[in-house]
Design a protein around this motif. Sequence first.
Motif, mmCIF file in Angstrom:
data_model
loop_
_atom_site.group_PDB
_atom_site.id
_atom_site.type_symbol
_atom_site.label_atom_id
_atom_site.label_comp_id
_atom_site.label_asym_id
_atom_site.label_seq_id
_atom_site.Cartn_x
_atom_site.Cartn_y
_atom_site.Cartn_z
ATOM 1 N N ALA A 194 0.828 -1.205 0.000
ATOM 2 C CA ALA A 194 0.000 0.000 0.000
ATOM 3 C C ALA A 194 0.863 1.256 0.000
ATOM 4 C CB ALA A 194 -0.935 0.000 1.206
ATOM 5 N N VAL A 195 1.979 1.221 0.710
ATOM 6 C CA VAL A 195 2.853 2.390 0.795
ATOM 7 C C VAL A 195 3.684 2.550 -0.472
ATOM 8 C CG1 VAL A 195 4.779 3.446 2.038
ATOM 9 C CG2 VAL A 195 2.963 2.283 3.312
ATOM 10 N N THR A 196 4.298 1.474 -0.923
ATOM 11 C CA THR A 196 5.260 1.583 -2.023
ATOM 12 C C THR A 196 4.643 1.404 -3.401
ATOM 13 O OG1 THR A 196 5.814 -0.776 -2.110
ATOM 14 C CG2 THR A 196 7.059 0.592 -0.536
ATOM 15 N N GLY A 197 3.483 0.771 -3.478
ATOM 16 C CA GLY A 197 2.922 0.443 -4.786
ATOM 17 C C GLY A 197 3.857 -0.443 -5.581
ATOM 18 N N ASP A 198 4.744 -1.153 -4.889
ATOM 19 C CA ASP A 198 5.768 -2.005 -5.515
ATOM 20 C C ASP A 198 6.684 -1.215 -6.444
ATOM 21 O OD1 ASP A 198 5.045 -4.380 -4.202
ATOM 22 O OD2 ASP A 198 3.490 -4.812 -5.699
ATOM 23 N N ARG A 199 6.838 0.096 -6.204
ATOM 24 C CA ARG A 199 7.687 0.940 -7.041
ATOM 25 C C ARG A 199 9.094 1.126 -6.506
ATOM 26 N NH1 ARG A 199 3.021 3.639 -6.486
ATOM 27 N NH2 ARG A 199 4.016 5.193 -5.195
ATOM 28 N N TYR A 200 9.315 0.849 -5.228
ATOM 29 C CA TYR A 200 10.651 1.007 -4.647
ATOM 30 C C TYR A 200 10.770 0.055 -3.458
ATOM 31 C CZ TYR A 200 8.107 4.108 -1.446
ATOM 32 O OH TYR A 200 7.202 4.638 -0.554
ATOM 33 N N PRO A 201 12.005 -0.321 -3.119
ATOM 34 C CA PRO A 201 12.193 -1.242 -1.989
ATOM 35 C C PRO A 201 12.044 -0.507 -0.652
ATOM 36 C CG PRO A 201 14.306 -0.707 -2.985
ATOM 37 C CD PRO A 201 13.254 -0.050 -3.835
ATOM 38 N N ALA A 202 11.383 -1.149 0.280
ATOM 39 C CA ALA A 202 11.195 -0.566 1.606
ATOM 40 C C ALA A 202 10.845 -1.657 2.604
ATOM 41 C CB ALA A 202 10.076 0.474 1.566
ATOM 42 N N THR A 203 11.143 -1.385 3.870
ATOM 43 C CA THR A 203 10.719 -2.250 4.957
ATOM 44 C C THR A 203 10.014 -1.393 5.998
ATOM 45 O OG1 THR A 203 12.823 -2.039 6.126
ATOM 46 C CG2 THR A 203 12.590 -3.919 4.636
ATOM 47 N N PHE A 204 9.015 -1.994 6.639
ATOM 48 C CA PHE A 204 8.249 -1.321 7.681
ATOM 49 C C PHE A 204 8.058 -2.303 8.824
ATOM 50 C CE2 PHE A 204 7.047 0.263 3.530
ATOM 51 C CZ PHE A 204 7.240 1.627 3.680
ATOM 52 N N HIS A 205 8.488 -1.913 10.009
ATOM 53 C CA HIS A 205 8.312 -2.714 11.213
ATOM 54 C C HIS A 205 7.450 -1.900 12.167
ATOM 55 C CE1 HIS A 205 11.803 -4.766 9.588
ATOM 56 N NE2 HIS A 205 11.590 -5.740 10.444
ATOM 57 N N ALA A 206 6.417 -2.522 12.699
ATOM 58 C CA ALA A 206 5.513 -1.813 13.590
ATOM 59 C C ALA A 206 5.352 -2.552 14.905
ATOM 60 C CB ALA A 206 4.145 -1.658 12.929
ATOM 61 N N ASP A 207 5.327 -1.792 15.973
ATOM 62 C CA ASP A 207 4.831 -2.269 17.256
ATOM 63 C C ASP A 207 3.624 -1.380 17.520
ATOM 64 O OD1 ASP A 207 4.122 -2.656 19.923
ATOM 65 O OD2 ASP A 207 6.182 -3.137 20.508
ATOM 66 N N LEU A 208 2.465 -1.877 17.140
ATOM 67 C CA LEU A 208 1.263 -1.048 17.166
ATOM 68 C C LEU A 208 0.727 -0.846 18.579
ATOM 69 C CD1 LEU A 208 -0.272 -2.382 13.871
ATOM 70 C CD2 LEU A 208 0.904 -0.211 14.250
ATOM 71 N N GLU A 209 1.135 -1.674 19.525
ATOM 72 C CA GLU A 209 0.769 -1.437 20.928
ATOM 73 C C GLU A 209 1.532 -0.228 21.473
ATOM 74 O OE1 GLU A 209 -1.802 -3.028 22.254
ATOM 75 O OE2 GLU A 209 -1.913 -4.010 20.303
ATOM 76 N N ARG A 210 2.781 -0.101 21.062
ATOM 77 C CA ARG A 210 3.596 1.051 21.475
ATOM 78 C C ARG A 210 3.411 2.242 20.530
ATOM 79 N NH1 ARG A 210 9.324 -0.849 23.952
ATOM 80 N NH2 ARG A 210 8.594 -2.732 24.974
ATOM 81 N N LYS A 211 2.666 2.024 19.457
ATOM 82 C CA LYS A 211 2.385 3.048 18.444
ATOM 83 C C LYS A 211 3.666 3.523 17.750
ATOM 84 C CE LYS A 211 -1.324 4.552 21.371
ATOM 85 N NZ LYS A 211 -0.833 4.518 22.724
ATOM 86 N N LEU A 212 4.531 2.563 17.415
ATOM 87 C CA LEU A 212 5.792 2.871 16.754
ATOM 88 C C LEU A 212 5.858 2.200 15.391
ATOM 89 C CD1 LEU A 212 8.360 2.440 19.650
ATOM 90 C CD2 LEU A 212 7.635 4.580 18.586
ATOM 91 N N LEU A 213 6.455 2.905 14.455
ATOM 92 C CA LEU A 213 6.677 2.372 13.118
ATOM 93 C C LEU A 213 8.096 2.743 12.707
ATOM 94 C CD1 LEU A 213 5.312 1.046 10.603
ATOM 95 C CD2 LEU A 213 4.790 3.363 9.856
ATOM 96 N N VAL A 214 8.872 1.744 12.328
ATOM 97 C CA VAL A 214 10.236 1.948 11.856
ATOM 98 C C VAL A 214 10.236 1.697 10.357
ATOM 99 C CG1 VAL A 214 12.624 1.135 11.988
ATOM 100 C CG2 VAL A 214 11.218 1.234 14.067
ATOM 101 N N PHE A 215 10.819 2.627 9.598
ATOM 102 C CA PHE A 215 10.816 2.485 8.154
ATOM 103 C C PHE A 215 12.206 2.666 7.580
ATOM 104 C CE2 PHE A 215 10.287 7.007 8.774
ATOM 105 C CZ PHE A 215 11.044 7.588 7.769
ATOM 106 N N GLU A 216 12.423 2.042 6.440
ATOM 107 C CA GLU A 216 13.616 2.243 5.626
ATOM 108 C C GLU A 216 13.181 2.063 4.184
ATOM 109 O OE1 GLU A 216 18.256 0.940 5.315
ATOM 110 O OE2 GLU A 216 16.856 -0.490 6.184
ATOM 111 N N ALA A 217 13.500 3.044 3.344
ATOM 112 C CA ALA A 217 13.061 3.008 1.948
ATOM 113 C C ALA A 217 14.130 3.624 1.062
ATOM 114 C CB ALA A 217 11.747 3.772 1.789
ATOM 115 N N VAL A 218 14.242 3.087 -0.154
ATOM 116 C CA VAL A 218 15.175 3.623 -1.141
ATOM 117 C C VAL A 218 14.376 4.310 -2.241
ATOM 118 C CG1 VAL A 218 16.970 3.049 -2.831
ATOM 119 C CG2 VAL A 218 16.899 1.870 -0.623
ATOM 120 N N ASN A 219 14.643 5.581 -2.413
ATOM 121 C CA ASN A 219 13.997 6.421 -3.427
ATOM 122 C C ASN A 219 12.479 6.553 -3.272
ATOM 123 O OD1 ASN A 219 16.503 6.879 -4.618
ATOM 124 N ND2 ASN A 219 16.281 5.136 -6.000
#
Length: 147
Positions: free
Chosen positions: A117-142
């Motif tokens: 949903a975020v990348t539309g498969d257009r660029y590489p990315a990772t998303f890690h979430a701890d939704l109880e702590r309301k945290l999202l860690v992201f790394e994306a290229v371009n």
Amino acid sequence: MPAAGPGSAGRRADRQEAPRGRLRYDEEPVRARFPEFGDFTSVVWRGEALGVSDRSVPGPTDVRMAGVVRLADADARRLRDGYSWRDAPAQPEVPADLGPHVPAGARWRTSDGFARAVTGDRYPATFHADLERKLLVFEAVNPQPKA
């Protein structure tokens, strides 16, 4: 993180960022590229050119953005309920200066549906979430700003 894809437009704003290695707290560049995060309450992130940064060599430069977002309550619930999440095999990998912002002992989860949903498969990315702590860690290229 998957290998960087080909360069693309929109990196000029990234080239105007703070010097390499400096953490940033401004929200607009993250909001512009990741509106799917919702109305987050804070962010710490960094951007960096990948490979050799040489202005004398023409051509695109790949840019990596990585950061930690504190989600608003409603958006943490929206992401938890709107996507299928599974336990992440490991703690998210982030640049060393972002490490203190990634809490130990978090229950990190990932979602292929959210990543698509975020990348539309257009660029590489990772998303890690701890939704109880309301945290999202992201790394994306371009990642590109969205209209």
